[in-house]
Write a protein that holds these residues in place. Structure first.
Motif, PDB file in Angstrom:
ATOM      1  N   ARG A 223       0.819  -1.205   0.000  1.00 24.24           N
ATOM      2  CA  ARG A 223       0.000   0.000   0.000  1.00 24.24           C
ATOM      3  C   ARG A 223       0.858   1.262   0.000  1.00 24.24           C
ATOM      4  O   ARG A 223       1.163   1.811  -1.041  1.00 24.24           O
ATOM      5  CB  ARG A 223      -0.962  -0.011   1.205  1.00 24.24           C
ATOM      6  CG  ARG A 223      -1.908   1.190   1.262  1.00 24.24           C
ATOM      7  CD  ARG A 223      -2.781   1.139   2.499  1.00 24.24           C
ATOM      8  NE  ARG A 223      -3.524   2.379   2.686  1.00 24.24           N
ATOM      9  CZ  ARG A 223      -4.750   2.601   2.268  1.00 24.24           C
ATOM     10  NH1 ARG A 223      -5.410   1.648   1.623  1.00 24.24           N
ATOM     11  NH2 ARG A 223      -5.358   3.759   2.489  1.00 24.24           N
ATOM     12  N   VAL A 237       3.910  -0.762   3.917  1.00 28.24           N
ATOM     13  CA  VAL A 237       2.661  -1.241   4.518  1.00 28.24           C
ATOM     14  C   VAL A 237       2.160  -2.428   3.719  1.00 28.24           C
ATOM     15  O   VAL A 237       1.975  -2.337   2.498  1.00 28.24           O
ATOM     16  CB  VAL A 237       1.585  -0.135   4.518  1.00 28.24           C
ATOM     17  CG1 VAL A 237       0.241  -0.708   4.972  1.00 28.24           C
ATOM     18  CG2 VAL A 237       1.988   1.022   5.407  1.00 28.24           C
ATOM     19  N   GLU A 239      -1.036  -4.052   3.507  1.00 28.86           N
ATOM     20  CA  GLU A 239      -2.392  -3.707   3.950  1.00 28.86           C
ATOM     21  C   GLU A 239      -3.213  -4.912   4.354  1.00 28.86           C
ATOM     22  O   GLU A 239      -3.864  -4.919   5.406  1.00 28.86           O
ATOM     23  CB  GLU A 239      -3.121  -2.948   2.835  1.00 28.86           C
ATOM     24  CG  GLU A 239      -4.570  -2.640   3.164  1.00 28.86           C
ATOM     25  CD  GLU A 239      -5.297  -1.895   2.055  1.00 28.86           C
ATOM     26  OE1 GLU A 239      -6.542  -1.880   2.088  1.00 28.86           O
ATOM     27  OE2 GLU A 239      -4.637  -1.325   1.168  1.00 28.86           O
ATOM     28  N   SER A 242      -1.968  -6.747   7.533  1.00 29.27           N
ATOM     29  CA  SER A 242      -1.724  -5.854   8.675  1.00 29.27           C
ATOM     30  C   SER A 242      -0.293  -6.003   9.187  1.00 29.27           C
ATOM     31  O   SER A 242      -0.046  -6.139  10.389  1.00 29.27           O
ATOM     32  CB  SER A 242      -2.732  -6.138   9.808  1.00 29.27           C
ATOM     33  OG  SER A 242      -4.053  -5.975   9.352  1.00 29.27           O
ATOM     34  N   THR A 275      -7.390  -3.761   8.424  1.00 26.95           N
ATOM     35  CA  THR A 275      -6.448  -3.526   7.327  1.00 26.95           C
ATOM     36  C   THR A 275      -5.555  -2.359   7.723  1.00 26.95           C
ATOM     37  O   THR A 275      -6.003  -1.400   8.339  1.00 26.95           O
ATOM     38  CB  THR A 275      -7.162  -3.191   6.002  1.00 26.95           C
ATOM     39  OG1 THR A 275      -8.046  -2.090   6.205  1.00 26.95           O
ATOM     40  CG2 THR A 275      -7.921  -4.385   5.467  1.00 26.95           C
ATOM     41  N   SER A 276      -4.277  -2.457   7.368  1.00 26.84           N
ATOM     42  CA  SER A 276      -3.338  -1.368   7.642  1.00 26.84           C
ATOM     43  C   SER A 276      -3.422  -0.323   6.540  1.00 26.84           C
ATOM     44  O   SER A 276      -3.841  -0.620   5.413  1.00 26.84           O
ATOM     45  CB  SER A 276      -1.911  -1.896   7.749  1.00 26.84           C
ATOM     46  OG  SER A 276      -1.737  -2.651   8.924  1.00 26.84           O
ATOM     47  N   ALA A 277      -2.997   0.907   6.856  1.00 27.38           N
ATOM     48  CA  ALA A 277      -3.167   1.990   5.887  1.00 27.38           C
ATOM     49  C   ALA A 277      -1.896   2.801   5.674  1.00 27.38           C
ATOM     50  O   ALA A 277      -1.213   2.652   4.669  1.00 27.38           O
ATOM     51  CB  ALA A 277      -4.320   2.895   6.308  1.00 27.38           C
ATOM     52  N   ARG A 323      -7.137   6.422   8.785  1.00 26.68           N
ATOM     53  CA  ARG A 323      -6.559   6.184   7.473  1.00 26.68           C
ATOM     54  C   ARG A 323      -5.154   6.794   7.388  1.00 26.68           C
ATOM     55  O   ARG A 323      -4.141   6.132   7.533  1.00 26.68           O
ATOM     56  CB  ARG A 323      -7.485   6.798   6.422  1.00 26.68           C
ATOM     57  CG  ARG A 323      -6.966   6.688   5.001  1.00 26.68           C
ATOM     58  CD  ARG A 323      -7.879   5.924   4.119  1.00 26.68           C
ATOM     59  NE  ARG A 323      -7.510   6.078   2.724  1.00 26.68           N
ATOM     60  CZ  ARG A 323      -8.355   5.929   1.737  1.00 26.68           C
ATOM     61  NH1 ARG A 323      -9.609   5.662   1.997  1.00 26.68           N
ATOM     62  NH2 ARG A 323      -7.964   6.052   0.494  1.00 26.68           N
TER      63      ARG A 323
END
Length: 376
Positions: A223, A237, A239, A242, A275-277, A323
């Motif tokens: 990401r 990242v 996403e 995570s 989810t990671s951002a 976010r």
């Protein structure tokens, strides 16, 4: 002391006090989705001494001006228009340096749907736009007056991954320039690759580097990407899992070598959806932060001399769906934009430990997804 001297001293003290007050105030820009009454791009003034934000302007843009980038001169600001039609959109704005307020200059197509990220090269001559929906990268020249020209180059990526819901086709999510401005690293969420391009910022073109990509685990979903201040290490990242991947970088070729993969950002006992951002490193290069949506927290890592990460803790962000976030250039504050709870929260940062403390300040902004600060 005669009257003239006292008058002079009074004027000088007044000017000094005014300058000091002004030096405590900095300009911030907030990109949003066009939801729940959002007007577009918001301009705020941050008072460092008080730790508070005050709105100065709302700039009308009904096409979800989500991700923002400032020109190196500070005279112009650019937004992707994520809600534009299938040809995508990018807008340029002039910045009033005295007030920080924006004035629309022009717009161009991003040559693909769902543009979600924009970056500007260090010379201020080229913009790189990532089209999430279109799965492509567009390269746009920036004129001397700050206006955008039509794209001079583009790269259409293809491919998919094992996550059939999120990786069904190419999704280009970010394009990050190296500190030397010679290479740009393009994250494709679907192919689990970082594509590496050599840049020609004068011509606004790109070509594959001698080592054209770096791969991560299938299904991880690249990401956002960031470099350590020393330029030797970079962090991605992942996403969909995570997690975060750590690379060393060859400055001559731009090639990346994976040195730590799949570093968990969530606590072991977390069982929900996440989810990671976003990802950022503090100015000293000692700590890394990554936002988690679902767990609604920032993961905090210390960075070793070898570039590798060690988990320090997690900081709840006091909102829903964190976010994008910003570490201020002095490293004292962290601002977190929450897409679903319509607020930006402010934290004080301990520069020795990397830990964060919520200040109690929460600013209402509809669907904020990007927060940046003008350089002083």
């Amino acid at each position: 002391m005669n009257k003239l001297v006292r008058c002079f001293l009074g004027i000088m003290i007044g000017l000094s006090t005014t300058a000091q007050a002004q030096s405590n105030k900095e300009i911030m820009y907030i990109g949003t989705y066009s939801l729940r009454g959002s007007e577009g791009i918001y301009v705020f003034e941050f008072d460092r001494s008080k730790g508070t934000m005050q709105q100065l302007q709302a700039v009308s843009n009904a096409k979800s001006p989500s991700f923002l980038a400032l020109h190196p001169s500070g005279n112009y600001l650019y937004s992707v228009n994520e809600g534009a039609d299938k040809s995508g959109g990018v807008s340029a704005y002039g910045v009033d340096k005295a007030t920080g307020k924006l004035q629309y200059l022009n717009g161009q197509s991003s040559l693909g749907s769902g543009p979600c990220h924009i970056s500007i090269d260090q010379t201020g001559k080229t913009a790189f736009v990532s089209n999430y929906g279109g799965g492509s990268l567009a390269v746009l020249p920036i004129n001397a007056d700050g206006k955008l020209s039509a794209a001079a180059d583009s790269v259409q990526d293809v491919g998919s991954g094992p996550n059939t819901q999120r990786q069904e086709k190419s999704h280009v999510h970010s394009a990050t320039l190296a500190p030397d401005n010679r290479f740009v690293y393009v994250a494709n969420l679907s192919t689990d690759k970082l594509n590496i391009f050599e840049t020609d910022v004068k011509a606004s073109t790109v070509k594959p580097a001698s080592t054209p990509y770096a791969s991560v685990k299938p299904g991880s979903g690249p990401r956002h990407f960031t470099f350590h201040p020393n330029g030797k290490y970079a962090y991605l990242v992942e996403e969909l899992t995570s997690s975060v991947a750590v690379f060393s970088r060859n400055p001559k070729t731009g090639a990346l070598t994976l040195i730590q993969d799949g570093v968990k950002t969530l606590p072991d006992d977390f069982t929900g959806q996440n989810t990671s951002a976003d990802i950022h490193i503090d100015p000293s290069g000692k700590f890394l932060y990554q936002s988690n949506r679902g767990y609604n927290a920032l993961a905090i890592f210390s960075i070793g001399n070898d570039g590798k990460l060690t988990k320090v803790g997690d900081q709840p962000t006091e909102g829903k769906n964190p976010r994008n976030f910003l570490i201020d250039p002095k490293g004292d504050f962290v601002f977190v934009a929450h897409q679903d709870s319509d607020n930006i929260t402010i934290f004080k940062r301990d520069q020795k430990t990397g830990k964060l403390t919520y200040t109690g300040q929460s600013v209402k902004v509809p669907a904020p997804v990007c927060v940046i600060m003008a350089k002083r």
